[in-house]
Structure formats: structure tokens, C-alpha cells
Design an enzyme around this catalytic site. Structure first.
Site, PDB file in Angstrom:
ATOM      1  N   ARG A 125       5.907  83.505  28.696  1.00 22.63           N
ATOM      2  CA  ARG A 125       4.680  83.955  28.043  1.00 22.63           C
ATOM      3  C   ARG A 125       3.501  83.440  28.848  1.00 22.63           C
ATOM      4  O   ARG A 125       3.528  82.313  29.364  1.00 22.63           O
ATOM      5  CB  ARG A 125       4.588  83.419  26.608  1.00 22.63           C
TER       6      ARG A 125
ATOM      7  N   HIS B   7       4.521  92.862  31.990  1.00 25.03           N
ATOM      8  CA  HIS B   7       5.476  92.411  30.959  1.00 25.03           C
ATOM      9  C   HIS B   7       6.665  93.378  30.839  1.00 25.03           C
ATOM     10  O   HIS B   7       6.885  93.976  29.788  1.00 25.03           O
ATOM     11  CB  HIS B   7       4.766  92.257  29.599  1.00 25.03           C
TER      12      HIS B   7
ATOM     13  N   ALA C  56       9.934  92.467  32.146  1.00 20.27           N
ATOM     14  CA  ALA C  56      11.171  91.798  32.591  1.00 20.27           C
ATOM     15  C   ALA C  56      12.419  92.324  31.873  1.00 20.27           C
ATOM     16  O   ALA C  56      13.484  92.419  32.468  1.00 20.27           O
ATOM     17  CB  ALA C  56      11.055  90.285  32.427  1.00 20.27           C
TER      18      ALA C  56
ATOM     19  N   GLU D 156      -2.894  89.415  27.505  1.00 20.13           N
ATOM     20  CA  GLU D 156      -2.331  90.765  27.705  1.00 20.13           C
ATOM     21  C   GLU D 156      -2.956  91.762  26.742  1.00 20.13           C
ATOM     22  O   GLU D 156      -3.130  91.416  25.565  1.00 20.13           O
ATOM     23  CB  GLU D 156      -0.822  90.760  27.443  1.00 20.13           C
TER      24      GLU D 156
ATOM     25  N   GLY E 109      17.719  78.019  28.800  1.00 20.82           N
ATOM     26  CA  GLY E 109      18.463  78.759  27.783  1.00 20.82           C
ATOM     27  C   GLY E 109      19.279  79.842  28.461  1.00 20.82           C
ATOM     28  O   GLY E 109      19.617  79.741  29.648  1.00 20.82           O
ATOM     29  N   ARG E 110      19.537  80.893  27.716  1.00 16.00           N
ATOM     30  CA  ARG E 110      20.412  81.953  28.241  1.00 16.00           C
ATOM     31  C   ARG E 110      19.844  82.585  29.510  1.00 16.00           C
ATOM     32  O   ARG E 110      20.562  82.797  30.498  1.00 16.00           O
ATOM     33  CB  ARG E 110      20.614  83.042  27.173  1.00 16.00           C
ATOM     34  N   ILE E 111      18.528  82.878  29.510  1.00 17.86           N
ATOM     35  CA  ILE E 111      17.953  83.568  30.667  1.00 17.86           C
ATOM     36  C   ILE E 111      17.861  82.611  31.859  1.00 17.86           C
ATOM     37  O   ILE E 111      18.182  82.980  32.992  1.00 17.86           O
ATOM     38  CB  ILE E 111      16.577  84.172  30.315  1.00 17.86           C
TER      39      ILE E 111
HETATM   40  C1  DGY Z   1      10.904  89.341  24.742  1.00 23.25           C
HETATM   41  O1  DGY Z   1      11.930  89.879  24.325  1.00 23.25           O
HETATM   42  O2  DGY Z   1      10.471  88.301  24.267  1.00 23.25           O
HETATM   43  C2  DGY Z   1      10.185  90.004  25.860  1.00 23.25           C
HETATM   44  O3  DGY Z   1       9.129  89.267  26.321  1.00 23.25           O
HETATM   45  C3  DGY Z   1       9.748  91.387  25.481  1.00 23.25           C
HETATM   46  O4  DGY Z   1      10.715  92.244  25.859  1.00 23.25           O
END
Ligand code: DGY
Length: 332
Positions: A241, A288, A290, A270, A158-160
Site C-alpha cells: 500500500r 495498482h 499487481a 491513489e 506472508g504468502r506473497i
Molecule cells: C489487494 O488484494 O489487496 C490488492 O491490492 C488489490 O487487488
């Protein structure tokens, strides 16, 4: 007599100056301390609310909204929304929104950094140095794996994922990806990435990165069998995740040297981290973060606030929140 203003609940401390924009339209019940809300507390907070701003810390499902007869919108501050039972909320007429796009580049930056830290043993080296173990330069200590010229495997394009691929191009990496749907040719060309099946991705990657959405269906997708396919010299990075990985199987592989290293920003339980992972040197662990640059976290809150205002029928986009999650297909 003036009509009562709608009420909104803000589940965690965010940025006060941005959250204050809600006060133009609503009475705001804002949580002041970081909270691990019990499910009953969330239900209670939502009972009299018309809308809510929540984060991945706050699971909201059918049980939490059963008595929330006024609730019309939940704006998640995050792109991932596995904390929400979307179909159940939508079945009750609640609009659900998230915050895509604004975090793409920051999250891709971090994914790349985490992969590099795992491959080049950066946090392990720092611990070693701080421990006073550096007693003379040694040619062979803390040797890692190269990023440049290696093969990157991106699961979830996807985008990331695409953002990571664009960064990897600058490092001369060969790029493979696997995704539910193959991307259009021009996007593949732009990302310089080739589509491969799941098995090939893990067999060929020198560095595998997970960037796919999480759901109950892909829990522990990265299991002992997938890990066994990977090269013993490879690294695995997860910024999606924690539940995607069977952490016990990962700890086994890392401890046995069947996988060189891992970079983990997310964990299944978490904020608890498997003690076996904590004890291993060849895993870089971050809490967590990022998407955690100041500018991006502010942009996420701002977008969620806009979404909530619009979803509750106010502001320039009244009734049309920019990031409404499409209606989930309900099981028959
Ligand atoms: C998200 O946006 O899903 C991240 O994991 C939390 O910032």
C-alpha cells in the site's frame, strides 16, 4: 406471502457472469460504472442492504454503517482490507471477509517483474527509444543493476513475500526478510530466506520489496531515515500500500541519487501520484495492478461472492465463510 429476499450492494463493476451468482439468493444492486463513491453515497447504498461486495476503492467504517441496521456481511474483493474499519464493523455484528490465496502467485509474479523493471531500467529505456533518442548503440547507456546474485530484502513474509522468495531462488539471489513474527525454520529453509532485523534488511538489500499489510500504525514506515540506510545502488519496490512510504522522502532520495530506482504499484493518494515521482526517470510507476491478471481478478470476485453468500447464510458453507477476518481486538 413470501419473505423479502435479502439485498446486496455491489460497489463497482466486476465480472457480471460471476456476480450473477448472487441473484440465486439475493436482490442485487450492482454499480454499472467505475465509481469514486462519496462516503455519504456508500452510507446510503448500505442503509437498506443485508450485504455488500466492495473493493479497495470503497472505504467503509462506522459512519457508513451507522444507519445500516440490516447489514450482516461485507465481502472485500482484495486481500488487503485497510479500506475497512474492521473493528467498528465487527462491533456492529457485521462479518468481514477478504480474498487471500487466489492472488498470491500473480501478485508475486508482478512484484518480481516490477523489481526487475526498476533495476534494469526497462520503462525508462522504452521511453528513451520511443522518444527517438537511440541514435546508435552505445556501450554505456542505460546501465542497470543485476538481479542475479544480488541480495533481496523482503519486508513482510506472508504468502506473497514467500512467493517472491521462491522466484528469487531461481535467480540465485541471497534472501533476507523481516516480519512481525519470525517464520518456522522449515518455511525459512523452503524459501531459503534468513530473518534479519529491520535496519539490517534495508542496509544490506540490493533490492528491497514491500509486501506487508498496511494500517495507520505503519504509515510512512519507510521514511527518510530508512531510505538513508539503503545503498545508493539499491532499488525499492512497493506492491503493498502506498501509505507505507513517505513519498516526498522517496522522491528526494531518488532525485538526489541516494537511491538508484524504485518500482511503485501503489500510492498514498491513489489515483493521484505525487508530481515529483511522475517527473523522475528512475521510478517505474504502475496503477495498482499487481493482482491484475484476468484469471486472478476473476478468482478474487468468485471467492468474494462465495464468501458473501456463505456469510449471509446460504450455499454449501452457510454461516461459515471461508475467509472471515478474525475479530479485531478492540482497544479497552
Ligand atoms: C489487494 O488484494 O489487496 C490488492 O491490492 C488489490 O487487488
Amino acid at each position: 406471502m413470501t419473505a423479502a429476499r435479502p439485498r446486496v450492494w455491489v460497489s463497482q463493476p466486476l465480472f457480471d457472469d460471476i456476480v450473477a451468482r448472487l441473484e440465486t439468493h439475493f436482490d442485487v444492486d450492482a454499480t454499472r460504472e467505475v465509481a469514486d463513491h462519496a462516503p455519504e453515497r456508500i452510507a446510503e447504498a448500505l442503509r437498506e442492504a443485508d450485504g455488500a461486495l466492495v473493493t479497495l476503492n470503497d472505504p467503509v467504517g462506522a459512519a457508513q454503517v451507522a444507519a445500516a441496521s440490516r447489514l450482516r456481511a461485507i465481502a472485500n474483493v482484495g486481500v488487503g482490507y485497510n479500506n475497512l474499519e474492521v473493528a467498528a464493523l465487527q462491533a456492529q455484528g457485521i462479518v468481514v471477509t477478504n480474498t487471500p490465496d487466489v492472488l498470491t502467485e500473480t501478485t508475486a509474479d508482478f512484484g518480481f517483474a516490477l523489481m526487475m523493471a526498476a533495476a534494469r531500467r526497462i520503462t525508462e529505456a522504452e521511453r528513451w527509444l520511443r522518444d527517438g533518442q537511440w541514435r546508435g548503440w552505445s556501450f554505456k547507456s542505460l546501465l542497470g543493476a543485476d538481479i542475479h546474485g544480488s541480495t533481496l530484502g523482503i519486508l513482510g513474509m506472508g504468502r506473497i513475500g514467500q512467493g517472491i522468495a521462491k522466484r528469487a531462488a531461481g535467480f540465485g539471489m541471497r534472501m533476507l526478510y523481516h516480519n512481525r513474527h519470525r517464520l518456522p525454520e522449515e518455511v525459512e529453509r523452503e524459501c531459503r530466506a534468513s530473518y534479519v532485523d529491520y535496519e539490517t534488511l534495508f542496509a544490506q538489500a540490493d533490492h528491497a520489496v514491500l509486501v506487508l499489510p498496511y494500517s495507520a500504525q505503519n504509515r510512512h514506515l519507510i521514511d527518510a531515515a530508512t531510505l538513508a540506510r539503503m545503498k545508493p545502488t539499491a532499488t525499492l519496490t512497493n506492491i503493498a500500500r502506498g501509505g507505507l512510504i513517505d513519498e516526498a522522502a522517496l522522491a528526494d532520495a531518488l532525485a538526489a541519487g541516494r537511491l538508484a530506482a524504485a518500482g511503485l504499484d501503489v500510492f498514498e493518494g491513489e489515483p493521484n501520484v505525487d508530481p515529483r515521482l511522475l517527473a523522475l526517470d528512475n521510478v517505474v510507476l504502475t496503477p495498482h495492478i499487481a493482482s491484475g491478471s484476468l484469471a486472478t481478478r476473476r478468482a478474487m470476485v468468485s471467492l468474494a461472492v462465495d464468501n458473501l453468500i456463505a456469510a449471509l447464510g446460504f450455499g454449501p458453507d452457510a454461516g461459515k465463510p471461508r475467509n472471515a477476518i478474525p475479530h479485531a481486538v478492540l482497544p479497552r
